[in-house]
Write a protein that holds these residues in place. Sequence first.
Motif, mmCIF file in Angstrom:
data_model
loop_
_atom_site.group_PDB
_atom_site.id
_atom_site.type_symbol
_atom_site.label_atom_id
_atom_site.label_comp_id
_atom_site.label_asym_id
_atom_site.label_seq_id
_atom_site.Cartn_x
_atom_site.Cartn_y
_atom_site.Cartn_z
ATOM 1 N N ASP A 182 -14.312 -88.048 9.070
ATOM 2 C CA ASP A 182 -13.749 -88.549 7.822
ATOM 3 C C ASP A 182 -14.576 -88.029 6.637
ATOM 4 O OD1 ASP A 182 -11.977 -90.181 6.227
ATOM 5 O OD2 ASP A 182 -13.674 -91.559 5.987
ATOM 6 N N GLY A 183 -15.892 -88.101 6.755
ATOM 7 C CA GLY A 183 -16.771 -87.600 5.700
ATOM 8 C C GLY A 183 -16.635 -86.095 5.508
ATOM 9 N N LEU A 184 -16.554 -85.342 6.609
ATOM 10 C CA LEU A 184 -16.397 -83.890 6.519
ATOM 11 C C LEU A 184 -15.050 -83.518 5.899
ATOM 12 C CD1 LEU A 184 -17.951 -82.729 9.917
ATOM 13 C CD2 LEU A 184 -18.896 -82.387 7.634
ATOM 14 N N ALA A 185 -14.002 -84.291 6.181
ATOM 15 C CA ALA A 185 -12.692 -84.034 5.575
ATOM 16 C C ALA A 185 -12.767 -84.214 4.053
ATOM 17 C CB ALA A 185 -11.635 -84.945 6.176
ATOM 18 N N LYS A 186 -13.485 -85.239 3.603
ATOM 19 C CA LYS A 186 -13.645 -85.455 2.155
ATOM 20 C C LYS A 186 -14.423 -84.302 1.522
ATOM 21 C CE LYS A 186 -13.402 -90.472 2.445
ATOM 22 N NZ LYS A 186 -14.141 -91.733 2.421
ATOM 23 N N ILE A 187 -15.459 -83.845 2.213
ATOM 24 C CA ILE A 187 -16.242 -82.713 1.712
ATOM 25 C C ILE A 187 -15.354 -81.471 1.618
ATOM 26 C CG2 ILE A 187 -18.135 -81.130 2.259
ATOM 27 C CD1 ILE A 187 -19.581 -83.554 3.510
ATOM 28 N N ARG A 188 -14.564 -81.209 2.668
ATOM 29 C CA ARG A 188 -13.665 -80.054 2.660
ATOM 30 C C ARG A 188 -12.681 -80.119 1.502
ATOM 31 N NH1 ARG A 188 -10.075 -80.563 7.251
ATOM 32 N NH2 ARG A 188 -9.025 -81.921 5.776
ATOM 33 N N ASP A 189 -12.114 -81.310 1.246
ATOM 34 C CA ASP A 189 -11.154 -81.466 0.145
ATOM 35 C C ASP A 189 -11.815 -81.200 -1.200
ATOM 36 O OD1 ASP A 189 -9.287 -82.099 2.061
ATOM 37 O OD2 ASP A 189 -9.391 -84.274 1.727
ATOM 38 N N GLN A 190 -13.048 -81.709 -1.373
ATOM 39 C CA GLN A 190 -13.757 -81.470 -2.637
ATOM 40 C C GLN A 190 -14.079 -79.987 -2.824
ATOM 41 O OE1 GLN A 190 -17.161 -84.028 -2.880
ATOM 42 N NE2 GLN A 190 -15.983 -85.735 -3.720
ATOM 43 N N SER A 192 -12.468 -77.487 -1.560
ATOM 44 C CA SER A 192 -11.190 -76.779 -1.809
ATOM 45 C C SER A 192 -10.771 -76.954 -3.267
ATOM 46 C CB SER A 192 -10.097 -77.300 -0.884
ATOM 47 O OG SER A 192 -10.421 -77.019 0.447
ATOM 48 N N SER A 193 -10.922 -78.163 -3.797
ATOM 49 C CA SER A 193 -10.512 -78.381 -5.191
ATOM 50 C C SER A 193 -11.408 -77.619 -6.156
ATOM 51 C CB SER A 193 -10.483 -79.872 -5.514
ATOM 52 O OG SER A 193 -11.796 -80.393 -5.534
ATOM 53 N N VAL A 194 -12.716 -77.543 -5.861
ATOM 54 C CA VAL A 194 -13.630 -76.799 -6.728
ATOM 55 C C VAL A 194 -13.339 -75.291 -6.622
ATOM 56 C CG1 VAL A 194 -16.043 -76.158 -7.092
ATOM 57 C CG2 VAL A 194 -15.433 -78.540 -6.681
ATOM 58 N N ALA A 195 -13.095 -74.803 -5.417
ATOM 59 C CA ALA A 195 -12.834 -73.377 -5.213
ATOM 60 C C ALA A 195 -11.495 -72.973 -5.820
ATOM 61 C CB ALA A 195 -12.859 -73.034 -3.729
ATOM 62 N N GLY A 196 -10.574 -73.917 -5.898
ATOM 63 C CA GLY A 196 -9.252 -73.633 -6.443
ATOM 64 C C GLY A 196 -9.219 -73.494 -7.939
#
Length: 197
Positions: A182-190, A192-196
């Motif tokens: 769950d924590g890694l999924a939140k990190i991945r989403d953040q 992705s949003s920064v890279a986008g």
Amino acid sequence: MATLTDWTDLLLLIKAPSKDIVYKICNQIFIFRNAQVPDDLTAFCNANMQLQSADSHKLFDALKSLILMVLYRDITDPKEIYQLFPGDFHKNLKELLSKVLAELVPKWKTSSLNKQVSLPRLEDFDWRVDLKVSSDTINKMAMPTCLMQLKIQQNQEETKLLPPQECINLELSKETIDTMLDGLAKIRDQLSSVAGK
């Protein structure tokens, strides 16, 4: 930015018996670009190229300037490096140095990035699922557990040695893995949003 005012000292490399010698000298000069060149490199040049120590040091200074110029301009194409040399510079040496530096610059960049101060890095990991059948307090049980091994590369401590690797073994329950995922999924989403952006 470094500028090279006296290209004639680089002509001492004509005395190098092989491309490998030029390659080694260039690489060593990069390693010691911010420090005094060790005596063993001076002795190496003196022996292999029949130079006096004063000439070796002039060559080292000229190579440092050239290497810093190439790094500053971020040049990795041999043709672009070739253009840095004056028109009347020795043609074969110009071609050789252009090829050697073009080959070494990407390695130097990677080396410099790896030596920056940073936290330890995850190099690799391995895992397996086991079934616990007993413990100190319970004779019979059937609890799945994950055994994970993380290979961590520590920070560089010495320039001549590879940074140490450390293996960390973990035992994780299903609940712990759920929380971690769950924590890694939140990190991945953040990320992705920064890279986008």
